[in-house]
Design a protein around this motif. Structure first.
Motif, PDB file in Angstrom:
ATOM      1  N   HIS A  78       6.850 -50.751   4.592  1.00  0.00           N
ATOM      2  CA  HIS A  78       5.445 -50.336   4.504  1.00  0.00           C
ATOM      3  C   HIS A  78       4.877 -50.176   5.909  1.00  0.00           C
ATOM      4  O   HIS A  78       4.952 -51.082   6.734  1.00  0.00           O
ATOM      5  N   GLY A  79       4.275 -49.012   6.147  1.00  0.00           N
ATOM      6  CA  GLY A  79       3.749 -48.681   7.462  1.00  0.00           C
ATOM      7  C   GLY A  79       4.689 -47.780   8.228  1.00  0.00           C
ATOM      8  O   GLY A  79       4.302 -47.242   9.264  1.00  0.00           O
ATOM      9  N   LEU A  87       2.360 -45.187  10.029  1.00  0.00           N
ATOM     10  CA  LEU A  87       1.403 -45.993  10.781  1.00  0.00           C
ATOM     11  C   LEU A  87       2.108 -46.569  12.015  1.00  0.00           C
ATOM     12  O   LEU A  87       1.513 -46.665  13.090  1.00  0.00           O
ATOM     13  N   LEU A 103      -5.972 -50.735  12.615  1.00  0.00           N
ATOM     14  CA  LEU A 103      -5.634 -51.630  11.506  1.00  0.00           C
ATOM     15  C   LEU A 103      -6.880 -52.280  10.914  1.00  0.00           C
ATOM     16  O   LEU A 103      -7.878 -52.468  11.608  1.00  0.00           O
ATOM     17  N   TYR A 111       2.578 -56.755   8.063  1.00  0.00           N
ATOM     18  CA  TYR A 111       3.520 -55.645   7.899  1.00  0.00           C
ATOM     19  C   TYR A 111       4.908 -56.154   8.262  1.00  0.00           C
ATOM     20  O   TYR A 111       5.093 -56.786   9.317  1.00  0.00           O
TER      21      TYR A 111
END
Length: 680
Positions: A78-79, A87, A103, A111
């Motif tokens: 994730h990210g 991200l 963020l 994360y």
């Protein structure tokens, strides 16, 4: 012999070589492998801070990186390749990781990224799952919020003491729990209606709203609206705040006594009136309407010792209703003074309301009695007359008594009245409609079902001739003197006796009174008794009967002479028929199968048909066996047999059966004597 030292030396040398190689091998195996790592570990990233201008926030490298071997780096999780995608991005050749957006911890506070490494020459996997964890640090960017569930409607009873909890509020803060950013403090910033000091206070940490002053009065104010503020950073002035409104309902207690609208009351009633409403009492109460604190409950404190009045509450109007329940005679009572009071259904509480400390008030009530023309009255209301049931002493019709009504106003015999009987269940009396004389028309029977405890009751009505007519009822009580006119008799003439039982209880009853009946005396009579019996007294009405010998199945008779306490007995003996039988589990006789009765077929040992029938059947069979022999003799020409063979004196082709009914009752048997006397 010289070979063996040489062989040993060779073996020793070989062993030393193996040991050296093993040690070298262990040392080679134990060389520390270079651990894969993030060369620049990821820092703590603060929410809402811009790190996008930085060249990198972390760097990753593989321990398989060589000057001659180029590696390519990739990010996962994730990210990276999962939402929010990109991200965090990595430079595939240098391993530098940078961030592309600002963020927000309230969106995601951690994360976890995984790096993988491939060889550039053939894209085969060189390293996998190099883990990087990025934690987003919190800043105080969220204000406390009161949700609807966090602001319940509170309630507390009026006059509650200081510190009584009314309700509890709770706010939420999206900042990181356990930090000062989410450390809330509560305070009341407004109260409606306002008071000084405020009626409520709040615990800063817990949010409990408590009574601040013990003077809450529902009758003055039944609800309060409180505006509550929550501040984070432990309540610091620089903290963020949120507000909400709480409603506090003041609950009622019975701290106000009901009050009647008048200080004194007066009214009037007619003499002899019954069931008439005299007056009503209106009560007012400051407590909550339609509750037990408000509902009135009335009481007559004095002046009603004779129970002339009753006082109830009309629950529709909450009024007290005074009713006359017993007639009042003007000649004996012209005025009545009562004292009444009013309370509530609930117990009175000494709160802070208007009724605090007040005693229950007493209200005087004066009732005037109005004189009315009185009607007739029987004196006494119940007249008792003693009469013997002895026929020799009674001649019917005969005068019992003069039961004329009197005028209540004058005390003289009432005039212009008529008399009638309205209750005479056995028709014992007659009433003269003009004079009220009572005559006896039947000889009394003390044992009649209409006599209760030796007394027969009848009722007489007296009515005036005027309109509207007045009437009064009197009672004639005829006390019947007992005569010994009933002999004692057995309560039953038939009983079953199980063969395995040893005794039977025999009970007699005398319908006369106790003086002329108990105790009863039993005597066994030999005449009319079958078998031999022993008898023992059980109580005043019962004896125990036991057979002296073994009891055979069948019917047995036992004759008694039963005398009462004065020696009086029935002219005929009392006979008890006992049926001795085998019993089932319910102690009931096992009766014979009706299909085996003499009227249907043969049953061994019972009935008069069994023996003769069997004899006839045997004779018929022998005759049938004899007939073929006789025929054989005739066909062979035997003269002797032919000469001696003679005809029977009756036709053999038609058989005859002589009717026999000996299973029925013999001619010398009589029906059971009915000794029960029919009651009126």
């Amino acid at each position: 012999m010289s070979r063996f030292p040489l062989l040993g030396s060779c073996l020793l040398l070989l062993f030393m070589i193996v040991v050296v190689q093993d040690v070298n091998g262990r040392r080679e195996w134990q060389k520390p492998r270079r651990k894969r790592e993030w060369v620049v570990p990821p820092p703590l990233l603060m929410e809402h801070k811009d790190y996008t201008k930085r060249a990198f926030i972390a760097k990753v490298r593989s321990d398989k990186e060589q000057p001659t071997e180029r590696l390519l780096y990739y990010l996962h999780g994730h990210g990276a390749d999962q939402p929010p995608i990109n991200l965090f991005v990595v430079n595939q050749t240098s391993g530098f990781v940078r961030i592309t957006d600002i963020l927000d911890r309230e969106v995601m506070q951690n994360y976890t990224l995984y790096a993988s490494v491939r060889f550039a020459r053939n894209m085969t996997l060189a390293e996998d799952h190099l883990t990087m964890s990025i934690r987003v640090t919190d800043i105080n960017d969220q204000a406390p919020i009161f949700q609807e569930s966090g602001l319940p409607t509170g309630s507390v009873y009026e006059s509650s003491s200081k510190g009584t909890v009314a309700t509890q509020v709770s706010a939420t803060d999206a900042d990181e729990p356990g930090t000062t950013n989410a450390d809330l403090r509560y305070e009341i910033i407004k109260q409606e209606p306002e008071s000084k000091p405020r009626m409520f206070d709040i615990e800063p940490k817990t949010g409990e709203i408590k009574v601040n002053r013990p003077t809450l009065d529902r009758e003055m104010q039944n609800t309060y609206a409180l505006t509550v503020k929550a501040t984070d950073l432990g309540g610091a002035a620089s903290g963020r705040t949120g507000t909400g409104t709480v409603s506090i309902k003041i609950l009622d207690i019975n701290d106000n006594r009901p009050v009647l609208t008048n200080a004194t009351y007066s009214g009037q009633i007619q003499e002899n009136a019954v069931g008439v409403e005299v007056m009503r009492f209106k009560a007012t109460d400051a407590d909550e309407v339609d509750t037990d604190n408000w509902r009135a409950k009335f009481q007559i404190l004095s002046g009603n010792e004779d129970g002339i009045f009753s006082m109830e509450t009309d629950h529709e109007t909450n009024e007290g209703v005074l009713t006359v329940t017993k007639p009042v005679d003007y000649e004996t009572m012209k005025e009545i003074n009562l004292e009444v009071a009013v309370d509530n259904e609930a117990e009175y509480e000494f709160g802070k309301g208007a009724g605090r400390g007040k005693r229950r008030k007493k209200y005087p009530v004066n009732i005037k009695v109005q004189n009315m023309p009185d009607g007739p009255r029987f004196v006494p209301n119940t007249k008792t007359i003693s009469v013997s049931e002895d026929k020799d002493k009674i001649t019917v019709p005969m005068l019992l008594t003069d039961y004329a009504a009197v005028d209540e106003d004058s005390g003289e015999i009432a005039k212009n009245v008529r008399y009638a009987k309205i209750y005479d269940p056995a028709g014992w009396i007659a009433v003269d409609s003009e004079t009220g004389q009572i005559k006896l028309t039947r000889v009394p029977d003390r044992e009649s079902r209409n006599v209760v405890d030796g007394v027969y009751y009848a009722k007489v009505l007296c009515m005036t001739d005027d309109l509207p007519s007045k009437s009064v009822t009197g009672t004639i009580a005829i006390a019947v003197e007992d005569v010994n006119d009933h002999c004692p008799q057995l309560t039953t003439s038939y009983q079953d006796l199980c063969l395995e039982d040893t005794a039977v209880y025999v009970t007699a009853h005398d319908e006369d009174g106790l003086i002329n009946s108990l105790p009863l005396t039993f005597q066994l009579l030999s005449e009319g008794t079958t078998g031999s019996w022993n008898m023992a007294r059980f109580n005043d009405t019962t004896v125990v009967l036991t057979a002296k010998d073994f009891l055979q199945p069948g019917t047995h008779k036992v004759a008694f002479e039963v005398r009462d306490s004065l020696g009086y007995a029935c002219t005929e003996p009392e006979v008890l028929e006992l049926t001795a039988c085998l019993c089932a589990g319910d102690r009931a006789c096992v009766r014979e199968d009706p299909r085996m009765s003499p009227d249907v077929g043969v049953k061994s040992g019972h009935g008069s048909f069994a023996g003769p029938a069997i004899g006839i059947l045997v004779g018929a069979l022998l005759l049938l066996l004899l007939v073929p022999l006789l025929l054989l003799a005739c066909s062979s020409g035997s003269g002797l047999l032919a000469k001696k063979f003679v005809s029977l004196p009756f036709e053999t082709s038609n058989g005859h059966l002589i009717p026999s009914h000996t299973e029925g009752k013999g001619e010398d048997k009589e029906g059971a004597r009915d000794t029960k006397k029919e009651k009126e």
